[in-house]
Write a protein that holds these residues in place. Structure first.
Motif, PDB file in Angstrom:
ATOM      1  N   TRP A   1       0.209  -3.105  -4.160  1.00 22.22           N
ATOM      2  CA  TRP A   1      -1.144  -3.344  -4.654  1.00 22.22           C
ATOM      3  C   TRP A   1      -2.109  -3.515  -3.489  1.00 22.22           C
ATOM      4  O   TRP A   1      -3.215  -2.953  -3.491  1.00 22.22           O
ATOM      5  CB  TRP A   1      -1.200  -4.601  -5.521  1.00 22.22           C
ATOM      6  CG  TRP A   1      -0.450  -4.574  -6.817  1.00 22.22           C
ATOM      7  CD1 TRP A   1       0.317  -5.580  -7.332  1.00 22.22           C
ATOM      8  CD2 TRP A   1      -0.399  -3.510  -7.784  1.00 22.22           C
ATOM      9  NE1 TRP A   1       0.857  -5.201  -8.537  1.00 22.22           N
ATOM     10  CE2 TRP A   1       0.430  -3.941  -8.843  1.00 22.22           C
ATOM     11  CE3 TRP A   1      -0.964  -2.241  -7.845  1.00 22.22           C
ATOM     12  CZ2 TRP A   1       0.699  -3.144  -9.958  1.00 22.22           C
ATOM     13  CZ3 TRP A   1      -0.685  -1.442  -8.951  1.00 22.22           C
ATOM     14  CH2 TRP A   1       0.126  -1.904  -9.981  1.00 22.22           C
ATOM     15  N   GLU A   2      -1.694  -4.300  -2.493  1.00 17.88           N
ATOM     16  CA  GLU A   2      -2.567  -4.567  -1.359  1.00 17.88           C
ATOM     17  C   GLU A   2      -2.910  -3.291  -0.593  1.00 17.88           C
ATOM     18  O   GLU A   2      -4.072  -3.034  -0.252  1.00 17.88           O
ATOM     19  CB  GLU A   2      -1.909  -5.571  -0.421  1.00 17.88           C
ATOM     20  CG  GLU A   2      -2.731  -5.925   0.801  1.00 17.88           C
ATOM     21  CD  GLU A   2      -2.032  -6.892   1.746  1.00 17.88           C
ATOM     22  OE1 GLU A   2      -2.362  -6.884   2.940  1.00 17.88           O
ATOM     23  OE2 GLU A   2      -1.156  -7.649   1.276  1.00 17.88           O
ATOM     24  N   ASP A   3      -1.887  -2.493  -0.316  1.00 21.70           N
ATOM     25  CA  ASP A   3      -2.109  -1.293   0.487  1.00 21.70           C
ATOM     26  C   ASP A   3      -2.857  -0.198  -0.264  1.00 21.70           C
ATOM     27  O   ASP A   3      -3.570   0.600   0.341  1.00 21.70           O
ATOM     28  CB  ASP A   3      -0.776  -0.742   1.006  1.00 21.70           C
ATOM     29  CG  ASP A   3      -0.183  -1.611   2.092  1.00 21.70           C
ATOM     30  OD1 ASP A   3      -0.931  -2.406   2.700  1.00 21.70           O
ATOM     31  OD2 ASP A   3       1.038  -1.522   2.337  1.00 21.70           O
TER      32      ASP A   3
ATOM     33  N   LYS B   1      -4.960  -0.885  -2.834  1.00 24.51           N
ATOM     34  CA  LYS B   1      -6.207  -1.417  -3.380  1.00 24.51           C
ATOM     35  C   LYS B   1      -6.322  -1.146  -4.876  1.00 24.51           C
ATOM     36  O   LYS B   1      -7.371  -0.728  -5.385  1.00 24.51           O
ATOM     37  CB  LYS B   1      -7.407  -0.813  -2.659  1.00 24.51           C
ATOM     38  CG  LYS B   1      -7.371  -0.939  -1.147  1.00 24.51           C
ATOM     39  CD  LYS B   1      -7.328  -2.381  -0.700  1.00 24.51           C
ATOM     40  CE  LYS B   1      -7.306  -2.472   0.825  1.00 24.51           C
ATOM     41  NZ  LYS B   1      -7.132  -3.844   1.326  1.00 24.51           N
TER      42      LYS B   1
ATOM     43  N   ASN C   1       3.542  -6.562  -4.635  1.00 24.24           N
ATOM     44  CA  ASN C   1       2.321  -7.129  -4.057  1.00 24.24           C
ATOM     45  C   ASN C   1       1.828  -6.315  -2.866  1.00 24.24           C
ATOM     46  O   ASN C   1       0.622  -6.103  -2.689  1.00 24.24           O
ATOM     47  CB  ASN C   1       2.552  -8.581  -3.635  1.00 24.24           C
ATOM     48  CG  ASN C   1       2.652  -9.533  -4.813  1.00 24.24           C
ATOM     49  OD1 ASN C   1       2.284  -9.187  -5.935  1.00 24.24           O
ATOM     50  ND2 ASN C   1       3.165 -10.733  -4.574  1.00 24.24           N
ATOM     51  N   GLN C   2       2.778  -5.856  -2.032  1.00 22.06           N
ATOM     52  CA  GLN C   2       2.392  -5.042  -0.874  1.00 22.06           C
ATOM     53  C   GLN C   2       1.821  -3.699  -1.316  1.00 22.06           C
ATOM     54  O   GLN C   2       0.853  -3.196  -0.732  1.00 22.06           O
ATOM     55  CB  GLN C   2       3.612  -4.816   0.030  1.00 22.06           C
ATOM     56  CG  GLN C   2       3.289  -4.123   1.348  1.00 22.06           C
ATOM     57  CD  GLN C   2       2.524  -5.017   2.301  1.00 22.06           C
ATOM     58  OE1 GLN C   2       2.893  -6.165   2.508  1.00 22.06           O
ATOM     59  NE2 GLN C   2       1.445  -4.488   2.889  1.00 22.06           N
TER      60      GLN C   2
END
Length: 247
Positions: A238-240, A242, A235-236
């Protein structure tokens, strides 16, 4: 652009070698004097800080508050790049790395690694057993362990993680110590895993996530915490980055 990346890569490699050679005599002292290995690993952390300063590559940290000094942990991180090992040198406290046995073949570095850390031949049942014994001893002595649970650089589509292996989670449950997932957000962009890897100048980022408790858990809980840790790191990423999650 490729020329500049090539020059930067050569410079970073030369700095890596020279800084290691300069520190190697100090590392030898901590290896040869019984009971001093933890000071060698302190030099390890100093080296990591020095190296990234010298190559002008800033590293940003999040979540360091989750790491309590004096508490042993199992640190697990994604592994997409050869620069991951150097960057995990920032992990606080006395930390023992578990890495592949081929590291022992690198001149000087291999001697340092096998004496201050733990090398494993993942194809050998005997080697994996010996690693488990050494890791448990390190934990009993108050050290933390760093493991890349993908078992090497195996993903062909970073930032998409491969499946985690069970070893790190079994060890954490066996010793009843917390697991701290660590996300290395941009290393696959800084030094991509290519045939001829070239460094990109991009700030690094390390995220220390909240510890996953193993208190009261048993081996039957390994799949649960393995999936939990995998999801936290993914998840991190994907978030970082984008990036839309791939099916």
């Amino acid at each position: 652009m490729v020329l500049l990346r090539g020059l930067y890569t050569v410079y970073a490699f030369i700095v890596f070698c020279l800084s290691f050679i300069l520190l190697f005599p100090l590392l030898l002292i901590t290896i040869w004097i019984p009971g001093q290995q933890k000071y060698g690993r302190k030099i390890n952390r100093f080296w990591a800080n020095l190296y990234f300063i010298l190559i002008g590559l800033p590293v940003r940290f999040e979540g360091k508050k989750h790491v309590k000094m004096g508490t042993p942990y199992i640190f697990i991180a994604n592994h997409f790049s050869y620069i991951d090992i150097a960057m995990m040198g920032f992990v606080p406290g006395d930390v023992v790395f578990i890495g592949k046995s081929s590291l022992r073949n690198i001149p000087l570095f291999g001697y340092y690694f096998k004496n201050l850390h733990i090398a494993v031949n993942r194809e050998s049942v005997r080697s994996r057993g010996e690693v488990l014994v050494r890791a448990k001893k390190a934990i009993d002595n108050g050290s933390s362990i760093v493991i890349f649970p993908e078992g090497g650089i195996t993903s062909t589509q970073p930032p998409l993680l491969n499946r985690f292996k069970d070893g790190a989670f079994s060890l954490a449950i066996d010793k009843q110590i917390p697991i701290i997932p660590v996300t290395l957000s941009y290393n696959h962009l800084i030094l991509p895993d290519e045939k001829y890897p070239l460094l990109n100048f991009k700030s690094g980022k390390i995220v220390f996530h909240e510890p996953i408790s193993t208190k009261g858990l048993t081996t039957k809980d390994v799949p649960m915490i393995r999936q939990q840790a995998h999801q936290i790191i993914q998840n991190q990423l994907w978030e970082d980055n984008k990036t839309e999650k791939k099916a």
